[in-house]
Design an enzyme around this catalytic site. Structure first.
Site, PDB file in Angstrom:
ATOM      1  N   ASP A 416       0.835  -1.195   0.000  1.00 42.38           N
ATOM      2  CA  ASP A 416       0.000   0.000   0.000  1.00 42.38           C
ATOM      3  C   ASP A 416       0.878   1.257   0.000  1.00 42.38           C
ATOM      4  O   ASP A 416       2.071   1.212   0.301  1.00 42.38           O
ATOM      5  CB  ASP A 416      -0.895  -0.024   1.230  1.00 42.38           C
ATOM      6  CG  ASP A 416      -2.184   0.765   1.046  1.00 42.38           C
ATOM      7  OD1 ASP A 416      -2.319   1.464   0.020  1.00 42.38           O
ATOM      8  OD2 ASP A 416      -3.058   0.680   1.930  1.00 42.38           O
ATOM      9  N   GLU A 419       2.757   7.042  -2.395  1.00 43.49           N
ATOM     10  CA  GLU A 419       2.474   8.234  -3.202  1.00 43.49           C
ATOM     11  C   GLU A 419       2.897   9.534  -2.513  1.00 43.49           C
ATOM     12  O   GLU A 419       3.374  10.458  -3.160  1.00 43.49           O
ATOM     13  CB  GLU A 419       0.968   8.335  -3.514  1.00 43.49           C
ATOM     14  CG  GLU A 419       0.385   7.095  -4.167  1.00 43.49           C
ATOM     15  CD  GLU A 419      -0.249   6.149  -3.158  1.00 43.49           C
ATOM     16  OE1 GLU A 419      -0.798   5.131  -3.585  1.00 43.49           O
ATOM     17  OE2 GLU A 419      -0.176   6.448  -1.937  1.00 43.49           O
ATOM     18  N   ASP A 482      -8.804   3.657  -3.259  1.00 36.95           N
ATOM     19  CA  ASP A 482      -9.930   3.883  -2.349  1.00 36.95           C
ATOM     20  C   ASP A 482     -11.123   4.481  -3.076  1.00 36.95           C
ATOM     21  O   ASP A 482     -11.142   5.677  -3.402  1.00 36.95           O
ATOM     22  CB  ASP A 482      -9.499   4.810  -1.213  1.00 36.95           C
ATOM     23  CG  ASP A 482      -8.374   4.217  -0.390  1.00 36.95           C
ATOM     24  OD1 ASP A 482      -8.116   3.015  -0.529  1.00 36.95           O
ATOM     25  OD2 ASP A 482      -7.755   4.961   0.396  1.00 36.95           O
TER      26      ASP A 482
END
Length: 742
Positions: A416, A419, A482
């Site tokens: 995950d 970024e 998401d």
């Protein structure tokens, strides 16, 4: 970034200098270098107090031509740079004819007329101009804030459409959009993107890759409506024009240059179930989910533990929360005993409360600010720091921590984040912080993927990654981030996935039912069918569980039906996956990839081809009403065998256990007999489903676990309408559409 004020003027404080005429050319057998003045030179004095732009033409691979435009060449280059594993020498050939110089590589030619005002054209093998860097095609601009930007412009033809630029949730066709290639954690409902790829594909049969890992600013028919503009704040700009003639050819060449997708293991194509994110769970909860799936006859392949398998405030320290999971090794063994693979969530951040923070600080493995302090903030995790993957020792340190989990029985990782990478830092190898912002994810996912390959073996490595940049397709699988739990978000997710697939990524997934919020049962059931007819399929949410019985008995039935259908489709799907691995052609394909000559197909973003022969149109409504387009030809409904004529739009109504699922004319699908798992023996009880088609012969391959053909069959359609197997047919069931069920 926009530099102009309309067509005639520049924005306040902006000064632009455009390549105007060629003053000199230097050529070798394989490269051209042109020196372009930024104004007309009519007398010697015009050469004073005026810059040149150096424009280099070269070919890093067959069918690819590079352009590098430089203003001041003395700027220090600290990297990083995109790796180009497919680059070769000697791919281009230079020729001259009077004032015209050409560089040809395969079917692509760059043509520069040195006597005319600046005009660099790119032509296909038939001499047709694909695009051109015209009078404003190469430039640099200075801005009031002291910025220096290199600019490239390539002409758009009438009706030309642009795609790609990563996993973007904005409209599928990018014409009219402003796009910044800059990693961000912005969800699926904004212009921000987790996977920013400076590569776009044109409906005219070429692609363009901007070779700059930092921020690339695009104006796609938005500032100059007849141009695709891209700019970087730098002294040099390099890009590659990639030849077709078909979109598939473009992706083949682009992924050959930047890296092919690895072939994920067959087991990863089955259904993944997670704990969800902030829900309450322990081993009893996990086993109740696993046993509940088995009791309801819903095959499960992978169980995933999300963030709270670790202790609060200590992510990521890769240590099980012993208060919740007192016997992690035993639990993993018990899950393995139920035939499951295990995934756990990780990220590259180290919370201050974790013992790894102190260890990483002492060893110098955490990213630092220019003053020597460790970079930290409290967003996401308290006192969070960042692993510096540019340090080889930190890279190995991170892998060593993960290896402990692999030794316990973990099979793969959800990588995950990656970024939110700061730019006010200093990297171990001296990398430019602006360029590292986007590139960091590549090092992160590469680090984890290489460990999995080393420990589990080639062909067994798989990630569930959120962020990526160019070349990241080598480390599958990526998921869509998401999203909300709504029909609108379901459509956003598909749009983003199709955009990513046209950016060189072969495998993609999404959170079935949506991540944020709790989906309405109707949304969940529709999303199940879509998710189980995607490359990879995962049930995951944020604050609520995603086990099907939470959404009613009908949801259980839908989950069971489509999971088993996907398992039956595995011989066909894995053959298409193997082709993604060898050619870069994605498993989930926008319609334009298979039907580039059909103008209607070019804008479709609510349906796709799953492999070469199976059309999927997800249903985005409770009512079951769905509108979709069938290209020309005779199509076959997979679930009924019914024949339907294409070349038109259709409107259908489907129950929750159905959706438009059509087989292409003349196709033969290889279907396995084992509904219980994705990696069973595909040759045991193999069925060949022959769709309606004209007389002729079709060859069908069933792959082994390496993607190589394990068996090949020939299906012949005769003029009298009969269908037969030619050659060995032992143990194979041939089903002709309309005559029997699959």
């Amino acid at each position: 970034m926009k530099f102009t004020d309309g067509f005639w003027l520049m924005r306040d404080g902006v000064h632009a200098s455009y390549a105007t005429e060629v003053r000199d050319v230097r050529a070798t057998a394989e490269t051209l270098t042109a020196y372009a003045a930024v104004k007309r030179v009519e007398r010697r004095g015009d050469t004073l107090n005026s810059p040149l732009i150096t424009v280099e033409l070269f070919s890093p691979a067959e069918g690819v031509i590079g352009v590098r435009a430089t203003h001041h060449a003395g700027k220090r280059d600290n990297g990083p740079h995109f790796a180009l594993p497919g680059a070769t020498e000697g791919a281009g050939k230079v020729a001259g004819d009077g004032t015209v110089m050409t560089l040809t590589s395969g079917p692509l030619t760059a043509r520069l007329d040195t006597s005319a005002p600046w005009n660099l054209t790119f032509e296909n093998a038939d001499g047709e101009v694909l695009t051109a860097a015209e009078r404003k095609g190469i430039a640099f601009a200075t801005t009031p804030d002291g910025g220096h930007h290199m600019i490239g412009q390539l002409a758009l033809g009438v009706g030309e459409q642009i795609y790609g630029l990563g996993e973007r949730f904005t409209p599928f066709v990018k014409n009219g959009q402003s796009v910044d290639i800059w990693q961000a954690d912005g969800g699926t409902s904004s212009e921000q993107a987790y996977k920013n790829i400076p590569f776009h594909l044109s409906s005219r049969g070429y692609g363009v890759f901007v070779d700059h890992p930092g921020k690339v600013s695009y104006e796609i028919g938005s500032e100059a409506v007849g141009q695709v503009q891209f700019s970087v704040e730098d002294q040099s700009l390099a890009y590659y024009v990639v030849a077709g003639p078909t979109p598939k050819d473009v992706l083949d060449r682009y992924t050959s240059l930047t890296g092919r997708p690895a072939l994920p293991p067959a087991w990863s194509f089955g259904l993944w179930l997670t704990t969800s994110f902030t829900t309450s769970y322990d081993e009893e909860t996990v086993m109740s989910f696993v046993d509940g799936m088995a009791e309801r006859d819903i095959p499960l392949s992978v169980f995933h533990f999300d963030c709270f398998w670790m202790r609060e405030y200590q992510w990521s320290d890769f240590t099980w929360d012993n208060d919740v999971f007192p016997d992690p090794a035993g639990m993993l063994c018990r899950l393995k005993g139920k035939g499951l693979k295990v995934s756990v969530w990780i990220n590259p951040y180290i919370a201050q409360k974790s013992h790894l923070f102190d260890e990483g600080r002492e060893l110098g493995y955490l990213v630092r600010r220019p003053d020597g302090d460790i970079w930290q903030w409290d967003l996401w995790q308290a006192g969070m720091a960042l692993v510096d993957f540019t340090n080889p020792d930190a890279y190995a340190w991170f892998q060593a921590k993960l290896k402990v989990l692999l030794d316990q029985g973990v099979d793969c990782f959800k990588t995950d984040f990656g970024e939110r990478i700061p730019t006010e830092v200093v990297w171990h190898d001296g990398s430019d912080p602006e360029r590292m912002h986007n590139y960091y994810t590549h090092l992160y996912n590469q680090c984890v993927f290489e460990l999995l390959e080393a420990e589990r073996g080639e062909g067994e490595a798989v990630l569930f990654a959120r962020s990526a940049t160019a070349g990241g397709q080598q480390f599958p699988v990526h998921w869509g981030g998401d999203c909300w739990s709504s029909f609108g978000a379901m459509a956003e997710s598909l749009r983003g996935g199709l955009s990513l697939s046209l950016s060189g990524f072969g495998f993609w997934s999404h959170d079935i039912g949506g991540f944020e919020g709790t989906p309405d049962p109707d949304v969940f059931k529709r999303w199940l069918a879509f998710g189980l007819l995607s490359s990879h399929s995962r049930l995951h949410g944020s604050s609520s569980y995603r086990v099907p019985w939470e959404f009613g008995d009908e949801a259980v039935d839908v989950a069971r039906k489509f999971t088993k259908l996907k398992h039956r489709l595995m011989p066909y799907l894995y053959d298409a996956a193997a082709r993604a691995h060898t050619t870069g052609i994605p498993l989930m394909r926008p319609m334009l990839l298979e039907f580039p000559e059909d103008p209607t197909a070019r804008a479709l973003d609510r349906q796709y081809m799953l492999g070469p022969d199976l059309l999927v149109a997800p249903v985005f409504s409770s009512s079951g009403d769905v509108e979709f387009y069938l290209p020309e030809g005779t199509w076959t409904r997979l679930l009924t065998g019914e024949r339907v004529q294409g070349g038109r739009w259709l409107r259908e109504r489907h129950g929750f256990d159905s959706l438009p699922l059509y087989v292409r004319e003349g196709a033969v699908l290889a279907l396995g007999a084992d509904e219980g798992r994705p990696d069973g023996d595909w040759l045991d009880g193999l069925t060949l489903f022959a769709a309606h088609g004209a007389p002729g012969e079709r060859t069908v391959s069933v792959p082994d676990r390496t993607g190589a053909p394990a068996a090949t069959y020939r299906v012949v359609r005769s003029d009298d309408g009969s269908v037969r197997l030619a050659g060995p047919d032992e143990g194979v069931r041939l089903v002709v559409a309309g005559e029997a069920a699959i």
